[in-house]
Structure formats: structure tokens, C-alpha cells
Design a protein around this motif. Structure first.
Motif, PDB file in Angstrom:
ATOM      1  N   LEU A  27       0.833  -1.197   0.000  1.00 12.27           N
ATOM      2  CA  LEU A  27       0.000   0.000   0.000  1.00 12.27           C
ATOM      3  C   LEU A  27       0.872   1.253   0.000  1.00 12.27           C
ATOM      4  N   ILE A  28       1.889   1.262   0.838  1.00 10.57           N
ATOM      5  CA  ILE A  28       2.793   2.411   0.926  1.00 10.57           C
ATOM      6  C   ILE A  28       3.515   2.633  -0.397  1.00 10.57           C
ATOM      7  N   GLN A  29       3.964   1.545  -1.022  1.00 13.76           N
ATOM      8  CA  GLN A  29       4.675   1.677  -2.294  1.00 13.76           C
ATOM      9  C   GLN A  29       3.768   2.226  -3.396  1.00 13.76           C
ATOM     10  N   ARG A  30       2.511   1.810  -3.392  1.00 14.34           N
ATOM     11  CA  ARG A  30       1.582   2.327  -4.407  1.00 14.34           C
ATOM     12  C   ARG A  30       1.277   3.804  -4.177  1.00 14.34           C
ATOM     13  N   ARG A  31       1.048   4.169  -2.932  1.00 16.56           N
ATOM     14  CA  ARG A  31       0.596   5.530  -2.629  1.00 16.56           C
ATOM     15  C   ARG A  31       1.731   6.547  -2.684  1.00 16.56           C
ATOM     16  N   TRP A  32       2.947   6.121  -2.290  1.00 16.07           N
ATOM     17  CA  TRP A  32       4.088   7.046  -2.271  1.00 16.07           C
ATOM     18  C   TRP A  32       5.228   6.480  -3.109  1.00 16.07           C
ATOM     19  N   SER A  33       4.915   6.056  -4.304  1.00 20.66           N
ATOM     20  CA  SER A  33       5.889   5.344  -5.136  1.00 20.66           C
ATOM     21  C   SER A  33       7.139   6.167  -5.420  1.00 20.66           C
ATOM     22  N   ALA A  34       7.008   7.488  -5.563  1.00 18.86           N
ATOM     23  CA  ALA A  34       8.165   8.320  -5.895  1.00 18.86           C
ATOM     24  C   ALA A  34       8.973   8.721  -4.668  1.00 18.86           C
ATOM     25  N   ASP A  35       8.437   8.478  -3.481  1.00 19.88           N
ATOM     26  CA  ASP A  35       9.087   8.954  -2.254  1.00 19.88           C
ATOM     27  C   ASP A  35       9.793   7.854  -1.466  1.00 19.88           C
ATOM     28  N   VAL A  36       9.349   6.623  -1.645  1.00 21.32           N
ATOM     29  CA  VAL A  36       9.831   5.532  -0.787  1.00 21.32           C
ATOM     30  C   VAL A  36      11.059   4.859  -1.385  1.00 21.32           C
ATOM     31  N   ARG A  37      12.101   4.822  -0.589  1.00 19.87           N
ATOM     32  CA  ARG A  37      13.360   4.204  -0.998  1.00 19.87           C
ATOM     33  C   ARG A  37      13.447   2.739  -0.588  1.00 19.87           C
ATOM     34  N   ALA A  38      12.919   2.424   0.584  1.00 19.10           N
ATOM     35  CA  ALA A  38      12.984   1.051   1.082  1.00 19.10           C
ATOM     36  C   ALA A  38      11.952   0.855   2.176  1.00 19.10           C
ATOM     37  N   VAL A  39      11.540  -0.393   2.359  1.00 20.10           N
ATOM     38  CA  VAL A  39      10.616  -0.761   3.427  1.00 20.10           C
ATOM     39  C   VAL A  39      11.088  -2.086   4.016  1.00 20.10           C
ATOM     40  N   GLY A  40      11.129  -2.156   5.332  1.00 20.09           N
ATOM     41  CA  GLY A  40      11.528  -3.399   5.984  1.00 20.09           C
ATOM     42  C   GLY A  40      10.924  -3.512   7.361  1.00 20.09           C
ATOM     43  N   VAL A  41      11.003  -4.685   7.935  1.00 22.98           N
ATOM     44  CA  VAL A  41      10.522  -4.908   9.299  1.00 22.98           C
ATOM     45  C   VAL A  41      11.681  -5.363  10.170  1.00 22.98           C
ATOM     46  N   HIS A  42      11.613  -4.979  11.444  1.00 28.84           N
ATOM     47  CA  HIS A  42      12.583  -5.474  12.406  1.00 28.84           C
ATOM     48  C   HIS A  42      11.820  -6.082  13.575  1.00 28.84           C
ATOM     49  N   GLY A  43      12.538  -6.516  14.598  1.00 28.22           N
ATOM     50  CA  GLY A  43      11.875  -7.169  15.716  1.00 28.22           C
ATOM     51  C   GLY A  43      11.581  -8.629  15.428  1.00 28.22           C
TER      52      GLY A  43
END
Length: 244
Positions: A27-43
Motif C-alpha cells: 500500500l505504501i509503495q503504491r501511494r508514495w511510489s516516488a518517495d519511498v526508498r525502502a521498506v523493511g521490518v525489524h523485531g
């Protein structure tokens, strides 16, 4: 699902947390495709041992400040989501820092399950942090250990006074703080980092320590710090010694 860099193992989408993390990322990649460099989870999701009650700790890395989604902390479909947003530069700056919370922060720098990372930013974050650790000298770790010891000692002293005044609930809060700070001291002295606060007190053996046991732990730690050239007490002029 996108999996383009960093820790390459696929996230388990058969679990509620894994499925939610992937849906949020897409969802984040679709909505902010030009702004997002990477997405990951920790924990726990990054370690692959999440269970019912585990949180989804999602980091969104952007190209510029103010871009992408807003940071948020709230439940989504019954699962707590901690959504953090940072620029790539800010994230790398944090990875280069050694703060008094290092034993609690380091895990996120070296263990991330990637959801989207075409440029390998999470690999870079890990390498930057490991390089910082490699160049850190022993007095730096000992100085940060002493900082946590001072906090632990202060919390322990307050717990003693509160117990004497029969302020039991408040004393328990201070004991918990003293346990955690004592665990962080141990983490710095051994260059060990932990998954979270609960893991820290459990692995260092102070999870169930009472006031007397904590006093003994702090005494032993003070002796160790003194032996390493960072005594916990000193003269007035020592207050301005910036050598940690």
C-alpha cells in the motif's frame, strides 16, 4: 511482494503479522511510489519468531524529509503497528551512532526482513553499523556503560527510599528501571545487544532481582568499571572529563 535487498528470506505471509506487513508495504509503495526508498521490518518478524501478540515494526525509508507516510502507532486488524519513517541519510546517521541505548537499538540495524529495497539500503545500514562497531575503542563502550550504571544506581536508590516509605508501586517502577539499566551496563561491558528490554533483563540474569540483589549486581559492575579506568565516583574536576 517485493524483496529486492537486505535480508533476502521471504516473510511468512501465512501469519497475521506477516500478511499485514506485506499489505502495508505494498500500500505504501503504491501511494508514495516516488518517495519511498525502502521498506523493511525489524523485531520478531525480522527474526521469524513472531507469535500472537507480537507487533509489526515497520520502517519506511524515504528520499527526502517530509515525504512518504506519517509515522504512526496504532492497532490494525487487532495487531499493533509501529510505523517509523526516516530519510535514508537520517537512518544511516543513526546506524553510525553509539548511544546509551545501543544494546537495545543494535538489533534493528543488523537484522531486518526486507519488503522493498531495490537499492540495497538495508545492507548499507547494516554495514555502516558494523563498521562503527569495529572502529569503536573499549573506553567508548565503558563510558556508555558507566552512564547506564549511574542511571541504574539512581533508580535503585529511589526504589530503596520508596520502599522505606511503603510506596510499593512506585518502588517497583524504579526497580524495573534499575534492572534494565543494569542489563545495559552488562551489554556494553560484553558488547552484547538484545532483542528488547525483556530480553535484556532475562539474558543478563537480573529479571527477577530484588533490591538487595540489584545492590550486589551494581557493586560488582562498579568494581569492573573502576578496573577499566571509568570509576563511577570521583572528584568535582572529574565531572568535566569528556573522555566518557
Amino acid at each position: 511482494m517485493h524483496n529486492n535487498g537486505g535480508v533476502r528470506e521471504e516473510i511468512d505471509v501465512s501469519t497475521t503479522r506477516g500478511d499485514l506487513a506485506v499489505r502495508l508495504s505494498e500500500l505504501i509503495q503504491r501511494r508514495w511510489s516516488a518517495d519511498v526508498r525502502a521498506v523493511g521490518v525489524h523485531g520478531s518478524l525480522a527474526h521469524g519468531d513472531d507469535q500472537d501478540g507480537s507487533d509489526v515494526n515497520l520502517l519506511v525509508v524515504t528520499y527526502r524529509a517530509g515525504a512518504g507516510p506519517r509515522p504512526a502507532l496504532r492497532r490494525v486488524d487487532g495487531t499493533l503497528v509501529d510505523l517509523e519513517v526516516a530519510t535514508g541519510e537520517e537512518g544511516l546517521r543513526r546506524a553510525r551512532q553509539l548511544t546509551p541505548r545501543w544494546p537495545l537499538d543494535a538489533d534493528r540495524f543488523v537484522t531486518t526482513r526486507v519488503l522493498h529495497d531495490p537499492g540495497g539500503w538495508f545492507d548499507q545500514q547494516r554495514d555502516v553499523h558494523l563498521a562503527r562497531l569495529a572502529e569503536a575503542r573499549p573506553p567508548e563502550f565503558t563510558g556508555l556503560a558507566r552512564h547506564n550504571w549511574e542511571m541504574a544506581s539512581a533508580a535503585h536508590g529511589r526504589a530503596v527510599r520508596l520502599a522505606e516509605w511503603y510506596e510499593t508501586d512506585a518502588a517497583l517502577v524504579m526497580i524495573a528501571e534499575a534492572r534494565l539499566r543494569a542489563a545495559l551496563v552488562a551489554g556494553f561491558l560484553t558488547r552484547t545487544y538484545f532483542r528488547n528490554a525483556a530480553d535484556a533483563v532475562k539474558r543478563t540474569g537480573v529479571a527477577g532481582a530484588d533490591i538487595q540483589e540489584l545492590a550486589s549486581v551494581l557493586k560488582t559492575q562498579a568494581e569492573e568499571l573502576t578496573a577499566r579506568g571509568r570509576p563511577v565516583d570521583g572528584t568535582l574536576s572529574a565531572l568535566f572529563d569528556q573522555g566518557l
